[in-house]
Scaffold this active site. Structure first.
Site, PDB file in Angstrom:
ATOM      1  N   ARG A   1      57.646  28.071  42.206  1.00  0.00           N
ATOM      2  CA  ARG A   1      56.504  28.371  43.074  1.00  0.00           C
ATOM      3  C   ARG A   1      56.177  29.857  43.037  1.00  0.00           C
ATOM      4  O   ARG A   1      55.034  30.267  43.238  1.00  0.00           O
ATOM      5  CB  ARG A   1      56.802  27.932  44.518  1.00  0.00           C
ATOM      6  CG  ARG A   1      55.553  27.958  45.403  1.00  0.00           C
ATOM      7  CD  ARG A   1      55.843  27.598  46.849  1.00  0.00           C
ATOM      8  NE  ARG A   1      56.783  28.510  47.434  1.00  0.00           N
ATOM      9  CZ  ARG A   1      57.892  28.153  48.081  1.00  0.00           C
ATOM     10  NH1 ARG A   1      58.192  26.891  48.245  1.00  0.00           N
ATOM     11  NH2 ARG A   1      58.700  29.068  48.569  1.00  0.00           N
TER      12      ARG A   1
ATOM     13  N   TYR B   1      28.121  33.336  47.877  1.00  0.00           N
ATOM     14  CA  TYR B   1      28.272  31.940  47.419  1.00  0.00           C
ATOM     15  C   TYR B   1      28.415  31.043  48.659  1.00  0.00           C
ATOM     16  O   TYR B   1      29.209  31.345  49.559  1.00  0.00           O
ATOM     17  CB  TYR B   1      29.521  31.899  46.548  1.00  0.00           C
ATOM     18  CG  TYR B   1      29.957  30.574  46.025  1.00  0.00           C
ATOM     19  CD1 TYR B   1      29.165  29.847  45.148  1.00  0.00           C
ATOM     20  CD2 TYR B   1      31.207  30.069  46.372  1.00  0.00           C
ATOM     21  CE1 TYR B   1      29.601  28.634  44.643  1.00  0.00           C
ATOM     22  CE2 TYR B   1      31.651  28.859  45.864  1.00  0.00           C
ATOM     23  CZ  TYR B   1      30.844  28.143  45.004  1.00  0.00           C
ATOM     24  OH  TYR B   1      31.279  26.959  44.501  1.00  0.00           O
TER      25      TYR B   1
ATOM     26  N   ASP C   1      33.210  39.459  45.055  1.00  0.00           N
ATOM     27  CA  ASP C   1      33.185  38.295  44.174  1.00  0.00           C
ATOM     28  C   ASP C   1      32.442  38.735  42.914  1.00  0.00           C
ATOM     29  O   ASP C   1      31.230  38.945  42.937  1.00  0.00           O
ATOM     30  CB  ASP C   1      32.477  37.124  44.876  1.00  0.00           C
ATOM     31  CG  ASP C   1      32.519  35.844  44.046  1.00  0.00           C
ATOM     32  OD1 ASP C   1      32.573  35.932  42.796  1.00  0.00           O
ATOM     33  OD2 ASP C   1      32.470  34.753  44.649  1.00  0.00           O
TER      34      ASP C   1
ATOM     35  N   LYS D   1      34.805  29.625  35.904  1.00  0.00           N
ATOM     36  CA  LYS D   1      33.576  29.908  35.170  1.00  0.00           C
ATOM     37  C   LYS D   1      33.925  30.506  33.805  1.00  0.00           C
ATOM     38  O   LYS D   1      34.295  29.795  32.898  1.00  0.00           O
ATOM     39  CB  LYS D   1      32.684  30.828  36.011  1.00  0.00           C
ATOM     40  CG  LYS D   1      32.494  30.331  37.464  1.00  0.00           C
ATOM     41  CD  LYS D   1      31.661  29.078  37.567  1.00  0.00           C
ATOM     42  CE  LYS D   1      31.742  28.377  38.915  1.00  0.00           C
ATOM     43  NZ  LYS D   1      31.416  29.153  40.093  1.00  0.00           N
TER      44      LYS D   1
HETATM   45  C1  PLP Z   1      31.687  28.805  41.447  1.00  0.00           C
HETATM   46  C2  PLP Z   1      31.827  30.037  42.258  1.00  0.00           C
HETATM   47  C3  PLP Z   1      32.883  30.189  43.159  1.00  0.00           C
HETATM   48  C4  PLP Z   1      33.865  29.100  43.428  1.00  0.00           C
HETATM   49  O1  PLP Z   1      34.605  28.720  42.317  1.00  0.00           O
HETATM   50  P1  PLP Z   1      35.261  27.256  42.264  1.00  0.00           P
HETATM   51  O2  PLP Z   1      36.268  27.375  41.198  1.00  0.00           O
HETATM   52  O3  PLP Z   1      34.146  26.302  41.979  1.00  0.00           O
HETATM   53  O4  PLP Z   1      35.876  27.021  43.611  1.00  0.00           O
HETATM   54  C5  PLP Z   1      32.974  31.377  43.835  1.00  0.00           C
HETATM   55  N1  PLP Z   1      32.085  32.363  43.666  1.00  0.00           N
HETATM   56  C6  PLP Z   1      31.061  32.252  42.821  1.00  0.00           C
HETATM   57  C7  PLP Z   1      30.112  33.373  42.657  1.00  0.00           C
HETATM   58  C8  PLP Z   1      30.892  31.081  42.101  1.00  0.00           C
HETATM   59  O5  PLP Z   1      29.843  30.954  41.281  1.00  0.00           O
END
Ligand code: PLP
Length: 413
Positions: A80, A133, A205, A230
């Site tokens: 973990r 987001y 972010d 992404k």
């Molecule tokens: C998709 C996304 C997230 C969340 O990611 P997940 O892996 O789908 O939880 C967070 N911030 C941005 C800008 C995103 O496009």
């Protein structure tokens, strides 16, 4: 009992105790990003020469004797807390971000909540960009109040004036650039400077740009977040998140992560590592294709505003040029005023190469209708505007243009 030998590079029987890729990291910090992507987080010598680290499926780790069973007695104690596969990914992202340390999360949203919870406590106040987001907003509105933490939203264009929104208990400022769905750029250095003056943590972010095109920690950010789902994973086949911490945020992040039992499965960490190796060449192509598609799209009679800060016509272009070194495949556009929902839907339904789907960052092109109702609380927007978000993939841009063209003809005649 002394600490275990940190480097046993020529002894493949003890791969989990080998730390040569860690101890080499100082000399690797000076490498260019593309070279880092190819070489960091792997140490073939410690795994029989195999180029990639193994996917270590594990829970228990054995100790040689009782004396070693103490904190720090050997590199790995329990899966973990990390294993060679997750370490490789964390180490690579740490070097890319110029961070003091990195922790992985099981999704991008998991990384957002991990980063926020690691730096706020009961009674604190957090300021969040109005263009965050949407699930970040949902987390902040539903989970934070349960712990006595209040969230307020600010205009993404506020810049240094963020200080007018500070309260005595403001502990963190959350940023995201460009803004989700609407692509506003934020003056991150100005916001970070103001936040530092009151000792508040700055979160960003940075999923859109990745650490290849924007370096949040160098801009003054303390917790740099990636939805690894992404561009890091890049192939639409795994969920992942990363949080990279500045020196002052690292202990808080690391301690919190350990306390809540944060962990990512080795298969997903491996897919993240595999994706990272080609992230730079993929991003370069996403960028080029996006410019090609938008260059063609921008003058069409049914197209209104294009939303992509890398274009000189974009209101955020100057900030993008100052703080970012490239642009990815995510962009948006409005149809002209008077476009009906039926026309917009007909366009989306007629696309054949662009899939209709959430998420982005994979090799394929995607489209979604943009719905802003309920998604903003301090920013003005026109509820009647018909907007589309596109992710421009790695297909040939001529085919993508032809697909958009035939869909426009079907929708607008
Ligand atoms: C998709 C996304 C997230 C969340 O990611 P997940 O892996 O789908 O939880 C967070 N911030 C941005 C800008 C995103 O496009």
């Amino acid at each position: 009992m002394s600490a275990p030998d940190p480097v046993k590079a020529d002894d493949p029987s003890t791969p989990t105790r080998n730390r040569s890729h860690m101890s080499n990291s100082d000399s690797k910090s000076s490498l260019k990003p593309d070279t880092k992507l190819a070489h960091l987080g792997r140490d073939p010598k410690s795994f029989h020469g195999f180029v990639n680290p193994p996917v270590v499926h594990a829970s228990t780790v054995l100790y040689p004797d009782v004396e070693t069973m103490r904190p720090g007695g050997q590199k790995y104690s329990y899966a973990r807390r990390g294993n060679p596969t997750t370490d490789s990914l964390e180490e690579t992202v740490k070097e890319l971000e110029g961070a003091a340390g990195v922790r992985l999360a099981s999704s991008g949203l998991g990384a957002v909540s991990l980063a926020i919870l690691s730096c706020v406590k009961s009674g604190d106040h957090i300021l969040i960009t109005d263009t965050a987001y949407h699930p970040t907003r949902h987390f902040s509105d539903t989970v934070l109040p349960k712990f006595g933490i209040s969230a307020e939203y600010y205009d993404p264009l506020i810049g240094a004036e963020i200080k007018s929104r500070f309260k005595p208990n403001t502990a963190a400022v959350f940023t995201e650039a460009p803004g989700s769905l609407t692509f506003e750029m934020q003056d991150i250095p100005a916001i970070a400077q103001a936040a530092r003056e009151i000792g508040a943590m700055v979160l960003m972010d940075n999923t859109w740009a990745t650490p290849l095109f924007c370096q949040p920690i160098a801009l003054g950010v303390d917790l740099s977040i990636q939805a690894g789902t992404k561009y890091i994973v890049g192939h639409s086949d795994a969920m992942l998140g990363t949080v990279a911490a500045s020196e002052r945020a690292w202990d808080g992040l690391n301690d919190f992560y350990g306390a809540i039992g944060g962990h990512v499965a080795p298969d997903d960490a491996f897919l993240g590592l595999r994706g990272l190796r080609t992230m730079s060449v993929r991003l370069e192509r996403h960028q080029r294709n996006t410019h090609a598609v938008l260059e063609w799209l921008k003058d069409l009679p049914m197209i209104g505003t294009i939303r992509y800060p890398a274009l000189p016509s974009d209101p955020g272009h100057a900030i993008w040029k100052r703080d970012f070194s490239g642009s990815s495949g995510l962009c948006g556009f409005d149809f002209i005023e008077g476009t009906t929902k039926e026309q917009s839907n007909a366009f989306l339904n007629a696309l054949t190469l662009f899939g209709l789907g959430y998420s982005w960052g994979g090799f394929e092109s995607l489209a979604i209708p943009v719905k802003l109702k309920g998604a903003r609380s301090t920013t003005r927007f026109d509820e009647n505007r018909r907007s589309v978000r596109l992710h421009i993939g790695l297909e040939d841009p001529e085919d993508l243009i032809r697909d958009i063209e035939q869909a426009l003809v079907k929708a607008f005649g």
